[in-house]
Design a protein around this motif. Structure first.
Motif, short mmCIF file in Angstrom:
data_model
loop_
_atom_site.label_atom_id
_atom_site.label_comp_id
_atom_site.label_asym_id
_atom_site.label_seq_id
_atom_site.Cartn_x
_atom_site.Cartn_y
_atom_site.Cartn_z
N GLU A 74 0.96 -1.09 -0.08
CA GLU A 74 -0.02 0.32 0.12
C GLU A 74 0.90 1.34 -0.19
O GLU A 74 0.83 2.79 -0.64
N VAL A 75 2.26 1.47 0.39
CA VAL A 75 2.84 2.10 0.90
C VAL A 75 3.46 2.96 -0.16
O VAL A 75 3.45 3.76 -1.09
N ALA A 76 3.85 1.89 -0.98
CA ALA A 76 4.63 1.39 -2.28
C ALA A 76 3.55 2.48 -3.60
O ALA A 76 4.59 3.48 -4.13
N GLN A 77 2.80 1.90 -2.86
CA GLN A 77 1.75 2.27 -4.59
C GLN A 77 0.98 4.29 -4.17
O GLN A 77 0.53 4.61 -5.07
N SER A 78 1.05 4.37 -3.26
CA SER A 78 0.81 5.51 -2.93
C SER A 78 1.87 6.46 -2.88
O SER A 78 2.27 7.42 -3.09
N GLN A 79 3.51 6.19 -2.64
CA GLN A 79 4.26 6.69 -2.83
C GLN A 79 4.74 6.44 -4.75
O GLN A 79 5.81 7.36 -4.95
N GLY A 80 4.32 5.79 -5.28
CA GLY A 80 4.37 5.86 -6.79
C GLY A 80 6.18 5.16 -6.66
O GLY A 80 6.49 5.36 -7.77
N VAL A 81 6.63 4.23 -6.11
CA VAL A 81 7.78 2.95 -6.54
C VAL A 81 7.32 1.83 -6.37
O VAL A 81 6.33 1.05 -5.98
N SER A 82 8.10 1.18 -6.86
CA SER A 82 8.00 -0.56 -6.80
C SER A 82 7.86 -1.20 -5.09
O SER A 82 8.83 -0.05 -4.01
N VAL A 83 6.81 -1.96 -4.96
CA VAL A 83 6.63 -3.14 -3.99
C VAL A 83 8.66 -3.46 -3.42
O VAL A 83 8.65 -3.68 -2.32
N ARG A 84 9.22 -4.22 -4.41
CA ARG A 84 10.63 -4.86 -4.27
C ARG A 84 11.23 -2.62 -3.71
O ARG A 84 11.88 -3.34 -2.81
N THR A 85 11.72 -1.53 -3.72
CA THR A 85 11.72 -0.46 -3.76
C THR A 85 11.28 -0.42 -2.28
O THR A 85 12.64 0.19 -1.21
N ALA A 86 9.98 -0.57 -2.13
CA ALA A 86 9.60 -0.38 0.17
C ALA A 86 10.71 -1.16 0.35
O ALA A 86 10.97 -0.74 1.54
N TYR A 87 10.69 -2.36 0.17
CA TYR A 87 11.71 -3.38 0.95
C TYR A 87 12.81 -3.23 1.50
O TYR A 87 13.36 -2.90 1.81
#
Length: 183
Positions: free
Chosen positions: A30-43
């Motif tokens: 959810e956070v990755a989608q809201s900030q416009g980055v990939s899930v892999r980047t969030a992790y």
């Protein structure tokens, strides 16, 4: 490092991403989608924060820490010493069995890429007459007059000429001691 104006995550954006996951309890997806980055980047940023803390969210240099192809220090010193003996790139690369471009890059980095850089330029000795007004330098500049705009303005080379208008002269005198100029 300079982050460009369209960067998705700056240092504060990464801190916000980690805060939303850890403190607010949102899922990384959810956070990755809201900030416009990939899930892999969030992790990636979450793991860096867990391992290194706030320092892990800072920008890092992409330059490698170690390069196995660099010249050894001893060889670099030999290249510089041969250059100080005024040898050319080709002579240095043949003597040390090092690539021509490698020698050039090393010498450029150390400021010895031109032979003129090996010897400092001689100091400028400025002559100065001891008495003010005792020695003057005179110069005359001849300037052509014109009575109408030329071809650069009218774009017509035939009609834009000024015939038989005359000359003007600028007389310049410079004092050798004080360097005061008068025109």
């Amino acid at each position: 490092m300079n982050t460009h104006k369209n960067a998705r995550l700056t240092v504060s954006g990464r801190a916000l991403l980690v805060q939303r996951i850890l403190e607010e309890g949102l899922r990384p997806v959810e956070v990755a989608q809201s900030q416009g980055v990939s899930v892999r980047t969030a992790y990636k940023w979450l793991n860096r924060y867990r391992v290194e803390g706030k320092e892990g969210l800072q920008d890092r240099s992409s330059r490698p820490k170690f390069c196995p192809h660099t010249l050894p220090e001893k060889c670099q010193e030999q290249v510089l010493e041969l250059r100080r003996q005024r040898k050319t790139y080709r002579q240095i690369s043949q003597d040390l069995k090092v690539g021509h471009s490698t020698v050039g890059r090393l010498l450029s980095r150390n400021g010895l890429n031109r032979l003129a850089y090996l010897e400092p330029p001689p100091p400028v000795i400025r002559y100065e007459y001891s008495q003010p007004g005792g020695l003057l330098h005179l110069d005359i500049k001849k300037l052509g007059r014109f009575n109408k705009p030329g071809h650069r303005v009218t774009r017509d080379r035939l009609k834009g000429r000024s015939y038989h208008v005359g000359w003007e002269y600028a007389h310049v005198a410079i004092d050798d001691n004080s360097r005061v100029a008068h025109s």
